[in-house]
Scaffold this active site. Structure first.
Site, PDB file in Angstrom:
ATOM      1  N   GLY A  10      -8.164  14.223 -13.270  1.00 31.37           N
ATOM      2  CA  GLY A  10      -8.276  15.263 -12.182  1.00 31.37           C
ATOM      3  C   GLY A  10      -8.365  16.659 -12.749  1.00 31.37           C
ATOM      4  CE  LYS A 180     -13.870   3.932 -18.117  1.00 31.66           C
ATOM      5  NZ  LYS A 180     -13.269   4.902 -17.119  1.00 31.66           N
ATOM      6  CG  ASN A 184     -11.044   0.864 -18.755  1.00 33.41           C
ATOM      7  OD1 ASN A 184     -11.515   1.847 -19.530  1.00 33.41           O
ATOM      8  ND2 ASN A 184     -11.131   1.123 -17.597  1.00 33.41           N
TER       9      ASN A 184
END
Length: 299
Positions: A10, A180, A184
């Protein structure tokens, strides 16, 4: 733009978008972080050591954020339920962009009624040093795809594009999220269990073999990834983020709940629906769950 969540990703996104002169408002979990961000802004430490400072707004109260803006949801999966009521209260016209690890959040998002919902995956390396400082460890590609569109006037996402924030626009949200998640799953559990940086998955021959075996196992359950993800891509990501600690390892270091469920647990459940067993991934899953239950960082 409004960013819900001021963790590593963020803060990174807010800093990079601020450099493009976008006005950024954060929604944080604590009043302390909101006050720090309003008073001090964000400090982005680049790979060369150069620091970039950005001014932002930040509040705990959702009512103080503009509703006629793009809302970027950058909280971890297990915090989505905490903000569910607030997202339901947003205007249906407010576009939402979700950035979460794993695939579990896709089903959760289906309950929302907003006219525009997008999914993004980010491969930047970032480390949150404190409430207002982010260390940018590596520039990566951001993929964005529409997930739900019930309007004829989609948001122009090209306004987010910059040399430091390179975006690829794709049509299949599920495909980029699955890609993704598998990346991961190949990296995060092993680094968390062995307590090593991403680059050690390449330099340590036993860790490398473990990662390679895990990728081959995942490929048997999800053959559709072959067209968009190879083991060379996995290796390249480890090399590009060599000094980085994975997000799951950072959670362990900070005695936080890991994202093992939305990343690995969700993949295991999906594989079960295809009558596929993933014994190696299952073992790593149980080991990380044991670390979570122990509830202590590595000494």
């Amino acid at each position: 733009m409004v960013i819900v969540g001021a963790g590593a990703i963020g803060l990174l996104i807010g800093s990079l978008l601020s450099e493009q002169k976008h006005e950024i408002t954060y929604i944080t979990r604590t009043t302390e972080q909101a006050d720090n961000l309003r008073h001090n802004g964000i400090t982005l430490v680049q790979a060369n050591g150069e620091k970039v400072h950005s001014r932002v707004e930040a509040f705990v109260d959702y009512g103080q954020a503009p509703t006629n803006a793009l809302w970027i949801i950058a909280v971890k999966y297990h915090h989505l339920q905490d903000i569910e009521e607030k997202l339901h209260a947003l205007p249906l016209s407010a576009p939402l962009l979700f950035i979460q690890n794993g695939i579990a959040h896709l089903q959760w998002i289906n309950q929302l009624q907003q006219e525009q919902i997008y999914i993004a995956t980010i491969e930047h390396g970032a480390f949150k040093e404190n409430a207002t400082t982010i260390i940018h460890k590596g520039i990566g590609l951001t993929k964005v795809a529409p997930y739900k569109m019930t309007t004829n006037t989609p948001l122009d996402m090209t306004i987010l594009q910059s040399p430091k924030f390179q975006i690829e626009f794709v049509e299949d949200a599920y495909a980029i999220v699955l890609r993704k998640a598998i990346l991961n799953a190949c990296i995060n559990p092993i680094t968390t269990i062995l307590f090593i940086e991403n680059g050690k998955l390449i330099s340590n021959k036993h860790a490398f073999q473990l990662m390679h075996s895990l990728f081959l196992e995942l490929q048997t359950a999800f053959p559709e990834i072959s067209s968009m993800l190879t083991f060379e891509h996995v290796k390249a990501l480890c090399e590009k983020t060599s000094p980085n600690k994975s997000s799951m390892l950072q959670d362990r270091l900070n005695n936080r709940q890991t994202e093992i469920e939305p990343i690995v647990g969700a993949l295991l459940k999906l594989a079960t629906t295809r009558d596929k067993e993933l014994p190696l991934l299952q073992t790593l899953y149980q080991l990380v769950l044991a670390i979570d239950e122990k509830g202590e960082p590595h000494e």
